[in-house]
Motif scaffolding. Structure first.
Motif, mmCIF file in Angstrom:
data_model
loop_
_atom_site.group_PDB
_atom_site.id
_atom_site.type_symbol
_atom_site.label_atom_id
_atom_site.label_comp_id
_atom_site.label_asym_id
_atom_site.label_seq_id
_atom_site.Cartn_x
_atom_site.Cartn_y
_atom_site.Cartn_z
ATOM 1 N N GLU A 35 0.786 -1.202 0.044
ATOM 2 C CA GLU A 35 -0.078 -0.013 -0.031
ATOM 3 C C GLU A 35 0.911 1.439 -0.002
ATOM 4 O O GLU A 35 0.530 2.159 -0.785
ATOM 5 C CB GLU A 35 -0.810 -0.065 1.181
ATOM 6 N N SER A 49 -8.198 -0.285 6.627
ATOM 7 C CA SER A 49 -8.684 -1.315 5.670
ATOM 8 C C SER A 49 -7.745 -2.541 6.287
ATOM 9 O O SER A 49 -8.050 -3.660 6.117
ATOM 10 C CB SER A 49 -8.696 -1.249 4.337
ATOM 11 N N LEU A 50 -6.553 -2.348 6.466
ATOM 12 C CA LEU A 50 -5.746 -3.268 6.695
ATOM 13 C C LEU A 50 -5.753 -3.819 8.113
ATOM 14 O O LEU A 50 -5.652 -4.846 8.435
ATOM 15 C CB LEU A 50 -4.107 -2.819 6.591
ATOM 16 N N GLU A 83 -8.617 -3.755 9.530
ATOM 17 C CA GLU A 83 -9.737 -4.498 9.678
ATOM 18 C C GLU A 83 -9.380 -5.992 9.062
ATOM 19 O O GLU A 83 -10.145 -7.055 9.433
ATOM 20 C CB GLU A 83 -10.905 -3.924 8.773
ATOM 21 N N ARG A 84 -8.783 -6.085 8.119
ATOM 22 C CA ARG A 84 -8.180 -7.286 7.126
ATOM 23 C C ARG A 84 -7.461 -8.314 8.096
ATOM 24 O O ARG A 84 -7.839 -9.334 7.942
ATOM 25 C CB ARG A 84 -7.554 -7.066 5.907
#
Length: 330
Positions: A41, A297-298, A300-301
């Motif tokens: 990212e 987002s990371l 959460e992932r």
């Protein structure tokens, strides 16, 4: 002073001896999948920023007309643009090997993001780093290194002709190169390859350590875009490669260790601090938790624990490879 407990582990004697003799260490599986995704990212964001003209480092004549190359995007002083790269600069599993090779007076000399696209021509010719100022400087490699790079691989380069890093084991001890030496090396490469050269076959999360004086090149890439970081380290008394001094907005919120590694001794600094820091072992013993810099987002992932200190494996979880084409077990 009582015992200093560090968050990192030193390299073993065998690993240091291998580095001294061969001029490199290939550390396999240093970073986990969550950290690889964070690195990817950062690369993608840095490439987009450069495309919009946000490069913080002016062009220099030694950059070999990089602006005209469609196969390469190179973002220098990346920590000033992409703050999340602090996670890697201050990571215990990278700090440990670097302190082992350079000592506690560790200085970040540069942070670079690389994107190498598909191109059938070699990406980089054979060379050593440092320019004329360092080419003739030879040191005893059984002792502290002068400078060292960490190449962090974020994409697959385990097959030949995928933008592989090429190197010649032991070449860090060779005499200073002449222009004719460099031309001969590259003539041999065009003719089929340099005798004794090793093609580094790396997996995402692997790290390659090597000194400025190691002969290296980058092979052609006919497979998929290659994404990586190069983090350059030296001693506190060295001048950085891609910044003069980091501004306060870059330093704010970083750990004391990383601020020190970026050359910051605070407002009460003394010129002698760069040569004789009085508290470096204490400052270097513990870094920061950069979970707050990780994109939502990371988190959460992967979960926040994948990026925090609890996720930092012990030294026994990674292996050192001597450049064999057969990957070590993951």
């Amino acid at each position: 002073m009582g015992e200093i407990v560090s968050d990192w582990h030193s390299l073993g004697d065998e690993e240091i001896s291998q580095y001294a003799a061969q001029g490199y260490l290939h550390l396999r599986g240093l970073f986990n999948q969550a950290e690889i995704d964070l690195g990817l990212e950062i690369v993608d964001r840095a490439v987009r920023s450069l495309a919009t003209g946000e490069d913080s480092v002016p062009y220099h004549a030694s950059y070999f007309n990089e602006g005209s190359r469609k196969d390469l995007v190179r973002v220098r002083n990346a920590v000033a643009q992409q703050r999340e790269i602090a996670y890697f600069l201050d990571h215990p599993r990278l700090i440990g090997p670097m302190v082992s090779l350079l000592g506690h007076g560790l200085h970040v000399l540069g942070s670079e993001v690389f994107y190498r696209d598909i191109d059938s021509a070699p990406h980089e010719p054979w060379h050593i780093d440092g320019g004329p100022a360092m080419h003739a400087v030879k040191i005893d490699h059984t002792r502290r290194s002068l400078q060292a790079k960490a190449q962090i691989f974020l994409t697959e380069v385990s097959e030949p002709r995928s933008g592989n890093f090429l190197l010649i084991p032991g070449s860090h001890t060779w005499p200073a190169p002449t222009p004719s030496d460099i031309e001969e090396m590259n003539r041999q490469q065009r003719a089929g390859g340099v005798p004794g050269a090793v093609t580094v076959r790396a997996k995402p999360g692997d790290v390659l350590l090597f000194p400025y004086s190691l002969w290296h090149a980058v092979d052609c890439n006919v497979r998929a875009p290659r994404k990586s970081f190069i983090l350059r380290f030296g001693h506190l008394w060295h001048r950085p490669h891609d910044y003069h001094a980091q501004p306060r907005e870059v330093l704010d919120g970083l750990s004391p260790r990383l601020r020190r590694m970026l050359g910051d001794f605070g407002e009460e600094s003394h010129p002698m601090d760069y040569y004789k820091p009085t508290d470096n072992e204490v400052v270097m013993s513990d870094g920061g938790d950069y979970t707050s810099l990780v994109p939502a987002s990371l988190l959460e992932r992967h979960g926040a624990a994948a990026f925090g200190p609890a996720s930092w494996p012990t030294r026994e979880r990674w292996t050192v490879c001597n450049g064999s084409p057969t990957p070590a077990p993951r």
